[in-house]
Write a protein that holds these residues in place. Sequence first.
Motif, short mmCIF file in Angstrom:
data_model
loop_
_atom_site.label_atom_id
_atom_site.label_comp_id
_atom_site.label_asym_id
_atom_site.label_seq_id
_atom_site.Cartn_x
_atom_site.Cartn_y
_atom_site.Cartn_z
N PRO A 1 -11.34 37.30 18.63
CA PRO A 1 -11.83 36.52 17.42
C PRO A 1 -11.20 35.42 16.66
CG PRO A 1 -11.93 38.91 17.55
CD PRO A 1 -11.19 38.44 18.60
N SER A 2 -9.82 35.47 16.68
CA SER A 2 -9.08 34.71 15.84
C SER A 2 -9.53 33.24 16.40
CB SER A 2 -7.66 35.07 16.09
OG SER A 2 -7.23 35.82 15.30
N ASP A 3 -9.61 33.17 18.00
CA ASP A 3 -10.13 31.91 18.40
C ASP A 3 -11.35 31.51 17.87
OD1 ASP A 3 -7.87 31.95 20.14
OD2 ASP A 3 -8.80 32.71 21.92
N VAL A 4 -12.17 32.23 17.83
CA VAL A 4 -13.52 31.92 17.32
C VAL A 4 -13.56 31.33 15.79
CG1 VAL A 4 -15.88 32.62 16.51
CG2 VAL A 4 -14.88 33.58 18.75
N LEU A 5 -12.63 31.90 14.96
CA LEU A 5 -12.42 31.59 13.60
C LEU A 5 -11.85 30.07 13.49
CD1 LEU A 5 -11.50 35.03 11.89
CD2 LEU A 5 -13.52 33.63 11.69
N ASP A 6 -10.84 29.99 14.73
CA ASP A 6 -10.09 28.71 14.49
C ASP A 6 -11.19 27.58 14.77
OD1 ASP A 6 -7.81 29.85 13.80
OD2 ASP A 6 -7.06 29.91 16.10
N LEU A 7 -12.08 27.83 15.80
CA LEU A 7 -13.23 26.99 16.25
C LEU A 7 -13.98 26.46 14.99
CD1 LEU A 7 -14.49 25.16 18.32
CD2 LEU A 7 -15.78 27.29 18.97
N ALA A 8 -14.36 27.84 14.49
CA ALA A 8 -15.38 27.52 13.26
C ALA A 8 -14.74 26.88 12.23
CB ALA A 8 -15.77 29.16 12.71
N SER A 9 -13.44 26.99 11.93
CA SER A 9 -12.65 26.33 10.65
C SER A 9 -12.46 24.63 11.31
CB SER A 9 -11.29 26.57 10.63
OG SER A 9 -10.59 26.75 11.65
N GLU A 10 -12.48 24.52 12.56
CA GLU A 10 -12.35 23.07 13.12
C GLU A 10 -13.69 22.24 13.01
OE1 GLU A 10 -10.92 23.12 16.87
OE2 GLU A 10 -9.20 24.10 16.38
#
Length: 189
Positions: A76-85
């Motif tokens: 899930p942290s990878d998804v949130l990092d992608l969303a923030s980018e």
Amino acid sequence: SLRGSPLRFLSHKADAFGVGDEVQQEKSREAAVSEQAPQSSLELEKLEGDAQSFRVKAALDENEQFFNRLHTCACPSDVLDLASESAVSIKQFTNCLTTIWKLLRSMSDDQRRYEKRLVFEHPAFVRLCQQLLRDSRRMTRGDLVFSLHAVVNLGVPQNTLLVQTLLRVCQVSIRTPLEVWTETPGLVF
């Protein structure tokens, strides 16, 4: 007198010309530009259409890249990092939430608790929730339902503004077509 003279002194390579010559040069420049420009409104519309289709194709390519990267996220942290980018559309935010929920669902209980805590502490999750809250009235019914489902399954309390807003917009969105249909005069059941 030189004051009213139509001659201008330019560099030694340029010719001197009068005021009448300036107008003639401007007209010849306009003619050259108009020869290169589209001759009809159809050609202009085609150029505008080509530019529009190029922008649409670029946006689709970006969307495809985003969703390809989203499918490769392992936590899930990878998804949130992608969303923030790079997440910019409502559909992308909805898919991020759904992917987070799917990833959490496949984890063990201990790992799920730990990852949920990381999700709720992640700054991109707050931004994602604010974006959903702000854009909820413009979302499609499917995006509304999937977002509400994912948010509730992630463990966001039901008394929060986000859940209540998504629920209310879902109710209005789903009820409105039925009311219009049932209140139409002359409609026989």
